[in-house]
Design an enzyme around this catalytic site. Structure first.
Site, PDB file in Angstrom:
ATOM      1  N   ARG A  70       0.837  -1.196   0.000  1.00  0.00           N
ATOM      2  CA  ARG A  70       0.000   0.000   0.000  1.00  0.00           C
ATOM      3  C   ARG A  70       0.873   1.248   0.000  1.00  0.00           C
ATOM      4  O   ARG A  70       1.781   1.383   0.821  1.00  0.00           O
ATOM      5  CB  ARG A  70      -0.929   0.010   1.217  1.00  0.00           C
ATOM      6  CG  ARG A  70      -1.896  -1.171   1.230  1.00  0.00           C
ATOM      7  CD  ARG A  70      -2.847  -1.133   2.406  1.00  0.00           C
ATOM      8  NE  ARG A  70      -3.660  -2.342   2.443  1.00  0.00           N
ATOM      9  CZ  ARG A  70      -4.561  -2.617   3.384  1.00  0.00           C
ATOM     10  NH1 ARG A  70      -4.773  -1.750   4.363  1.00  0.00           N
ATOM     11  NH2 ARG A  70      -5.266  -3.736   3.341  1.00  0.00           N
TER      12      ARG A  70
ATOM     13  N   ARG B 195       2.025   0.764  10.395  1.00  0.00           N
ATOM     14  CA  ARG B 195       1.555   1.178   9.069  1.00  0.00           C
ATOM     15  C   ARG B 195       2.736   1.132   8.107  1.00  0.00           C
ATOM     16  O   ARG B 195       3.529   2.073   8.016  1.00  0.00           O
ATOM     17  CB  ARG B 195       0.958   2.587   9.131  1.00  0.00           C
ATOM     18  CG  ARG B 195       0.224   2.998   7.863  1.00  0.00           C
ATOM     19  CD  ARG B 195      -0.413   4.370   8.030  1.00  0.00           C
ATOM     20  NE  ARG B 195      -1.470   4.377   9.024  1.00  0.00           N
ATOM     21  CZ  ARG B 195      -2.735   4.046   8.778  1.00  0.00           C
ATOM     22  NH1 ARG B 195      -3.105   3.684   7.554  1.00  0.00           N
ATOM     23  NH2 ARG B 195      -3.640   4.073   9.727  1.00  0.00           N
TER      24      ARG B 195
ATOM     25  N   GLU C  27      -6.577  -0.617  15.635  1.00  0.00           N
ATOM     26  CA  GLU C  27      -7.187  -1.586  14.718  1.00  0.00           C
ATOM     27  C   GLU C  27      -6.216  -2.690  14.320  1.00  0.00           C
ATOM     28  O   GLU C  27      -5.073  -2.422  13.943  1.00  0.00           O
ATOM     29  CB  GLU C  27      -7.674  -0.875  13.452  1.00  0.00           C
ATOM     30  CG  GLU C  27      -8.305  -1.822  12.437  1.00  0.00           C
ATOM     31  CD  GLU C  27      -8.409  -1.215  11.043  1.00  0.00           C
ATOM     32  OE1 GLU C  27      -8.425  -1.992  10.072  1.00  0.00           O
ATOM     33  OE2 GLU C  27      -8.459   0.033  10.929  1.00  0.00           O
TER      34      GLU C  27
ATOM     35  N   SER D 103     -10.443  -5.769  10.379  1.00  0.00           N
ATOM     36  CA  SER D 103     -11.669  -5.121   9.926  1.00  0.00           C
ATOM     37  C   SER D 103     -12.454  -6.157   9.131  1.00  0.00           C
ATOM     38  O   SER D 103     -11.955  -6.685   8.137  1.00  0.00           O
ATOM     39  CB  SER D 103     -11.339  -3.906   9.046  1.00  0.00           C
ATOM     40  OG  SER D 103     -12.489  -3.154   8.748  1.00  0.00           O
TER      41      SER D 103
ATOM     42  N   ARG E 206       1.114  -6.089  12.694  1.00  0.00           N
ATOM     43  CA  ARG E 206       0.431  -5.471  13.830  1.00  0.00           C
ATOM     44  C   ARG E 206       0.283  -6.443  14.990  1.00  0.00           C
ATOM     45  O   ARG E 206       0.347  -6.050  16.153  1.00  0.00           O
ATOM     46  CB  ARG E 206      -0.937  -4.936  13.400  1.00  0.00           C
ATOM     47  CG  ARG E 206      -0.845  -3.756  12.451  1.00  0.00           C
ATOM     48  CD  ARG E 206      -2.166  -3.038  12.272  1.00  0.00           C
ATOM     49  NE  ARG E 206      -1.999  -1.899  11.377  1.00  0.00           N
ATOM     50  CZ  ARG E 206      -2.836  -0.875  11.288  1.00  0.00           C
ATOM     51  NH1 ARG E 206      -3.922  -0.858  12.047  1.00  0.00           N
ATOM     52  NH2 ARG E 206      -2.608   0.124  10.462  1.00  0.00           N
TER      53      ARG E 206
END
Length: 428
Positions: free
Chosen positions: A264, A279, A351, A354, A394
């Site tokens: 990403r 991230r 988070e 999801s 994460r």
């Protein structure tokens, strides 16, 4: 993609849905395109009827020896054909414009999705586990980026040297822990009814379009080759496994999983979570994807959330589940639960998963249908669901921070020890 018939017949409902999403849509442009396209279709049908009538005349006139009138009729047919060709071109332009317009509209929130303006209004559903009280144990916890550097299992400098910012080299026990997590996640999903796939990470433009990454989020995607992309998540490839297919309703629900590297650009996240491995531009994630009938999809979403929760419970990591409100909902989702894991460095939940029900939004874009002759005629679009189960980076950060010891070492969660050769503690 939304059902154009629904949008045409329920513009007020679309107005309300977009407002709840804190966005707008160009209602006037939609109807201008739609009305002109339908007017063109009507005109073409009328011209075709005229052409057919004139064509029938030609034979009769020729048989009657009325050559001049027959030639006039032929000329009239040629003129009608030219008009039809011109209108066909205009129809193609209008349909392309209309398709592009629809491709930029987000999904409509589900009735079960709470209404709210942004992430501050996401209601909490439940919590599991209790965050560790480090003060009671007599030491100040370190952030995972400091722990990883001290233990030489996270190398940010060499990651930056090799690839730039937000790339990290995992070394020794760091690389082993990342691989252990991926295997643990996949093995758990497989044992609980998911089918594993090994997937390509380079895909064509239409594949990214099918799950809603394009055209809206093109700036966040890595371009490679001849108009191809590196996948941002295995959701893209797993969902599109059945693009253009008609599934047997008796086979549904289908439950798929895959572990892949994900890429990403994070174009819109400047300044967010820049430290550590929360991230990254490249990371490993195990994804869950489901194909279900409309009647099954609500239950399948709940079970998908439970699946991700089960992984965190096995790792004994404290977490909470929140329901995303309409103003925080993702582009393709109609309902989403986020699972947030406790991170001592943030003194907050962050988070980690999801899980979304997209309804028939992605299936309409990717043309994925199902057939059940006993329940309905023809075919219907399936419902697609996706969820993280889980990202290794994460999860690694959460393990490092929640399982750290006063001497700077990290205790390995019991369920991961068989995947790490029996290692119980990560030391210097």
């Amino acid at each position: 993609m939304l059902d154009i018939k629904f949008v045409r017949e329920n513009p007020d409902a679309v107005d309300a849905a977009m407002a709840s999403r804190q966005t707008t849509w160009d209602r006037e442009r939609f109807f201008a395109l739609d009305d002109e396209r339908r007017a063109v279709i009507t005109e073409v049908e009328e011209l075709q009827a005229t052409r057919n009538a004139e064509s029938k005349k030609i034979g009769q006139l020729m048989r009657e020896g009325k050559k001049d009138e027959a030639e006039a009729a032929k000329e009239a047919v040629r003129e009608v054909n030219e008009k039809i060709e011109g209108l066909a071109g205009r129809r193609s332009e209008l349909e392309a414009a209309q398709y592009d317009f629809m491709a930029h509209l987000p999904n409509l929130p589900y009735e079960k999705t709470p209404v709210g303006k942004d992430e501050t209004e996401n209601p909490e559903r439940r919590r599991w586990g209790t965050p560790r009280d480090f003060a009671a144990e007599g030491f100040e916890p370190k952030a995972h980026w400091d722990l990883g550097t001290d233990l030489q299992i996270l190398d940010f400098e060499r990651g930056s040297k090799l690839s730039g910012g937000r790339f990290t080299v995992l070394a020794g026990a760091g690389a082993l822990l990342d691989r252990a997590l991926e295997n643990f996640f996949l093995n758990t999903h497989i044992a609980r009814g998911f089918k594993e796939f090994g997937m390509p990470v380079v895909v064509n433009r239409n594949i990214m379009f099918g799950t809603g990454q394009l055209p809206k989020f093109e700036d966040d995607a890595y371009h490679v080759g001849d108009d191809q992309f590196l996948i941002p998540t295995a959701e893209v490839v797993l969902t599109n496994l059945h693009s253009g297919e008609v599934l047997d309703a008796g086979e549904l629900p289908l439950r798929y999983t895959a572990g892949t590297p994900c890429f990403r650009e994070e174009a819109g996240s400047a300044g967010r979570d820049t430290r550590g491995i929360i991230r990254q531009h490249q990371f490993t994630k195990v994804e869950m994807v489901k194909f279900a009938t409309p009647e099954q999809s609500d239950d399948e979403l709940e079970s998908m959330v439970a699946e991700a929760e089960y992984l965190l419970q096995q790792l004994r990591l404290p977490y909470r589940v929140i329901s995303l409100c309409t103003g925080d909902l993702g582009f393709s989702a109609r309902q989403t639960y986020d699972i947030e894991v406790w991170l001592p460095s943030y003194n907050a939940y962050k988070e980690i998963s999801s899980c979304s029900n997209c309804g028939d939004f992605q299936a309409r874009r990717a043309n994925i249908k199902h057939r059940d002759p006993e329940a309905f005629k023809g075919t219907r679009f399936v419902h697609t669901l996706n969820g993280s189960g889980l990202p290794t980076g994460r999860t690694m950060a959460a393990i490092m921070e929640n399982y750290q010891n006063a001497d700077g070492t990290i205790t390995v969660p019991e369920v991961l020890r068989p995947y790490m050769g029996g290692m119980e503690v990560i030391g210097a």
